[in-house]
Design a protein around this motif. Structure first.
Motif, PDB file in Angstrom:
ATOM      1  N   ALA A   1       1.613  -5.861  17.349  1.00  0.00           N
ATOM      2  CA  ALA A   1       1.091  -5.777  16.076  1.00  0.00           C
ATOM      3  C   ALA A   1       2.024  -6.279  15.308  1.00  0.00           C
ATOM      4  O   ALA A   1       3.172  -6.526  15.383  1.00  0.00           O
ATOM      5  CB  ALA A   1       1.128  -4.305  15.723  1.00  0.00           C
TER       6      ALA A   1
ATOM      7  N   VAL B   1      -3.684 -10.699   8.069  1.00  0.00           N
ATOM      8  CA  VAL B   1      -4.942 -10.717   8.991  1.00  0.00           C
ATOM      9  C   VAL B   1      -6.115 -11.177   8.640  1.00  0.00           C
ATOM     10  O   VAL B   1      -6.601 -10.687   7.474  1.00  0.00           O
ATOM     11  CB  VAL B   1      -5.051  -9.262   9.813  1.00  0.00           C
TER      12      VAL B   1
ATOM     13  N   ASP C   1      -9.778 -11.634   8.840  1.00  0.00           N
ATOM     14  CA  ASP C   1     -10.909 -10.958   9.778  1.00  0.00           C
ATOM     15  C   ASP C   1     -12.266 -11.365   9.451  1.00  0.00           C
ATOM     16  O   ASP C   1     -12.434 -11.916   8.262  1.00  0.00           O
ATOM     17  CB  ASP C   1     -10.796  -9.243   9.583  1.00  0.00           C
TER      18      ASP C   1
ATOM     19  N   LYS D   1     -17.225 -12.585  16.162  1.00  0.00           N
ATOM     20  CA  LYS D   1     -16.245 -13.058  14.987  1.00  0.00           C
ATOM     21  C   LYS D   1     -14.926 -13.333  15.587  1.00  0.00           C
ATOM     22  O   LYS D   1     -14.640 -13.172  16.666  1.00  0.00           O
ATOM     23  CB  LYS D   1     -16.075 -11.695  14.045  1.00  0.00           C
TER      24      LYS D   1
ATOM     25  N   ILE E   1     -10.528 -13.239  14.574  1.00  0.00           N
ATOM     26  CA  ILE E   1      -9.663 -12.928  14.065  1.00  0.00           C
ATOM     27  C   ILE E   1      -8.165 -13.630  14.188  1.00  0.00           C
ATOM     28  O   ILE E   1      -7.956 -14.469  15.244  1.00  0.00           O
ATOM     29  CB  ILE E   1      -9.459 -11.305  14.299  1.00  0.00           C
TER      30      ILE E   1
ATOM     31  N   LYS F   1      -4.241 -13.433  13.295  1.00  0.00           N
ATOM     32  CA  LYS F   1      -3.010 -12.813  12.681  1.00  0.00           C
ATOM     33  C   LYS F   1      -1.789 -13.568  12.552  1.00  0.00           C
ATOM     34  O   LYS F   1      -1.404 -14.310  13.428  1.00  0.00           O
ATOM     35  CB  LYS F   1      -2.699 -11.674  13.647  1.00  0.00           C
TER      36      LYS F   1
ATOM     37  N   ILE G   1      -0.463  -7.192   5.504  1.00  0.00           N
ATOM     38  CA  ILE G   1       0.308  -6.268   6.104  1.00  0.00           C
ATOM     39  C   ILE G   1       1.665  -6.183   5.723  1.00  0.00           C
ATOM     40  O   ILE G   1       2.325  -7.289   5.532  1.00  0.00           O
ATOM     41  CB  ILE G   1       0.164  -6.626   7.750  1.00  0.00           C
TER      42      ILE G   1
ATOM     43  N   TYR H   1       3.699  -2.804   8.844  1.00  0.00           N
ATOM     44  CA  TYR H   1       2.600  -2.189   9.888  1.00  0.00           C
ATOM     45  C   TYR H   1       1.432  -1.932   9.352  1.00  0.00           C
ATOM     46  O   TYR H   1       0.651  -1.461   9.717  1.00  0.00           O
ATOM     47  CB  TYR H   1       3.205  -1.527  11.060  1.00  0.00           C
ATOM     48  N   GLU H   2       1.164  -1.960   7.800  1.00  0.00           N
ATOM     49  CA  GLU H   2       0.078  -1.414   7.326  1.00  0.00           C
ATOM     50  C   GLU H   2      -0.677  -2.052   6.546  1.00  0.00           C
ATOM     51  O   GLU H   2      -0.081  -3.202   6.036  1.00  0.00           O
ATOM     52  CB  GLU H   2       0.452  -0.122   6.441  1.00  0.00           C
ATOM     53  N   VAL H   3      -2.150  -2.191   6.383  1.00  0.00           N
ATOM     54  CA  VAL H   3      -2.853  -2.950   5.504  1.00  0.00           C
ATOM     55  C   VAL H   3      -2.383  -2.583   4.079  1.00  0.00           C
ATOM     56  O   VAL H   3      -2.934  -1.280   3.588  1.00  0.00           O
ATOM     57  CB  VAL H   3      -4.153  -2.815   5.764  1.00  0.00           C
TER      58      VAL H   3
ATOM     59  N   MET I   1      -3.252   2.875   6.292  1.00  0.00           N
ATOM     60  CA  MET I   1      -4.152   2.388   7.202  1.00  0.00           C
ATOM     61  C   MET I   1      -3.296   1.567   8.086  1.00  0.00           C
ATOM     62  O   MET I   1      -2.604   0.572   7.786  1.00  0.00           O
ATOM     63  CB  MET I   1      -5.279   1.498   6.328  1.00  0.00           C
ATOM     64  N   ARG I   2      -3.146   1.888   9.579  1.00  0.00           N
ATOM     65  CA  ARG I   2      -2.347   1.111  10.496  1.00  0.00           C
ATOM     66  C   ARG I   2      -3.037  -0.023  10.896  1.00  0.00           C
ATOM     67  O   ARG I   2      -4.137  -0.201  10.813  1.00  0.00           O
ATOM     68  CB  ARG I   2      -2.231   1.917  11.782  1.00  0.00           C
ATOM     69  N   GLU I   3      -2.033  -0.944  10.891  1.00  0.00           N
ATOM     70  CA  GLU I   3      -2.751  -2.485  11.340  1.00  0.00           C
ATOM     71  C   GLU I   3      -3.279  -2.384  12.756  1.00  0.00           C
ATOM     72  O   GLU I   3      -3.772  -3.165  12.869  1.00  0.00           O
ATOM     73  CB  GLU I   3      -1.696  -3.616  11.250  1.00  0.00           C
ATOM     74  N   THR I   4      -2.713  -1.414  13.549  1.00  0.00           N
ATOM     75  CA  THR I   4      -3.218  -1.145  14.706  1.00  0.00           C
ATOM     76  C   THR I   4      -4.545  -0.589  15.000  1.00  0.00           C
ATOM     77  O   THR I   4      -4.964  -0.378  16.112  1.00  0.00           O
ATOM     78  CB  THR I   4      -2.164  -0.364  15.490  1.00  0.00           C
ATOM     79  N   LYS I   5      -5.021  -0.274  13.627  1.00  0.00           N
ATOM     80  CA  LYS I   5      -6.604   0.537  13.890  1.00  0.00           C
ATOM     81  C   LYS I   5      -7.487  -0.336  14.701  1.00  0.00           C
ATOM     82  O   LYS I   5      -7.330  -1.619  14.687  1.00  0.00           O
ATOM     83  CB  LYS I   5      -6.937   0.676  12.422  1.00  0.00           C
TER      84      LYS I   5
ATOM     85  N   GLU J   1     -10.354  -2.027  14.409  1.00  0.00           N
ATOM     86  CA  GLU J   1     -11.115  -3.482  14.216  1.00  0.00           C
ATOM     87  C   GLU J   1      -9.962  -4.539  14.084  1.00  0.00           C
ATOM     88  O   GLU J   1     -10.406  -5.748  14.433  1.00  0.00           O
ATOM     89  CB  GLU J   1     -12.121  -3.229  12.833  1.00  0.00           C
ATOM     90  N   LEU J   2      -8.878  -4.210  13.989  1.00  0.00           N
ATOM     91  CA  LEU J   2      -7.870  -5.376  13.782  1.00  0.00           C
ATOM     92  C   LEU J   2      -7.304  -5.690  15.179  1.00  0.00           C
ATOM     93  O   LEU J   2      -6.290  -6.295  15.231  1.00  0.00           O
ATOM     94  CB  LEU J   2      -6.851  -5.248  12.787  1.00  0.00           C
TER      95      LEU J   2
END
Lengths: 153, 153
Positions: free
Chosen positions: A12, A18, A20, A57, A59, A61, A87, A90-92, B1-5, B7-8
């Motif tokens: 990650a 990212v 998407d 789709k 993606i 990163k 990001i 590690y968070e959006v 929101m974790r980037e590791t969720k 959909e990503l």
């Protein structure tokens, strides 16, 4: 040995972007628009992922890169429904919906072989007539083009 | 929101192939050799991952595809230290070290502009003189080429 073991996993990203909801078939073109093959931090790309809205789709990163507004808008030419996630730690932190610019400078080719941009060293410029479905007009020869006619320079 | 969720994340592959330890700069060329842009199952690629042995490496994961021996050997031309992992039911079932073929048919260009392969419709063929460091000789004009001279057709 699980396929998920460390060395085979794509980590990650801590800081970066990212992209998407790219239609699968244009994913590598988006890479090209952003010159990501030449980028020297981690870049990962996946194509043909399942998507409820797009069918298939892609993606992308990218670590340690944040896109300019101009770059975000360029993505919209190929992937009008893409979302750009910023990001941080590690968070959006932010989710940006891409948006077509009003003018497209030197990114796409004119489909008219007689256009000056195909015959002399003149940069292409298109004005966006309609965003959805996409319709653009060449500033030089007034050729009107749709999504299917668009190829990158 | 974790980037590791969900959909990503790029999902682990259930059945397929993971090509690891590719020198980062040739990763997209390996994609090209295997025609992976046109493949219609999930393909994911990462470049500039940290590697103890290569400095920066690339990884390619392909769902629902197993490489032929010929394809595995082609990879060796660009990535002599790559490993090809065969994944079945999420587990690495086999790890193949790539190995240079003795002859390279119609994959690389001859660097001699006067070679018949650059002037007529003749397919290229090279004989491998030395595997490490790579040294090949053109069957047609006897030009000897090293790793740095190699470009794909």
């Amino acid at each position: 040995m699980r396929e998920t073991k460390k060395e085979l996993k794509v980590p990650a990203i801590k800081e970066g972007t990212v992209i998407d909801h790219i239609p699968s078939r244009v994913t590598f073109k988006v890479m090209r628009i952003l010159d990501l093959r030449e980028f020297n931090h981690t870049v990962s790309v996946a194509i043909n992922l399942k998507s409820k809205t797009l069918g298939k789709k892609g993606i992308i990163k990218v670590s340690n890169r944040f896109l300019t507004e101009d770059e975000v808008n360029k993505i919209a030419i190929l992937a009008p429904n893409a979302t750009v996630n910023i990001i941080k730690n590690y968070e959006v932190k932010e989710k940006i919906k891409v948006s077509l610019p009003d003018e497209i400078h030197n990114i796409i080719k004119c489909s008219n072989p007689n256009c000056i941009t195909n015959n002399e060293k003149v940069k292409t410029l298109f004005h966006v007539l309609n965003k959805s479905p996409l319709q653009v007009i060449c500033h030089h020869c007034e050729r009107v083009m749709e999504s299917k006619d668009i190829t990158l320079i």
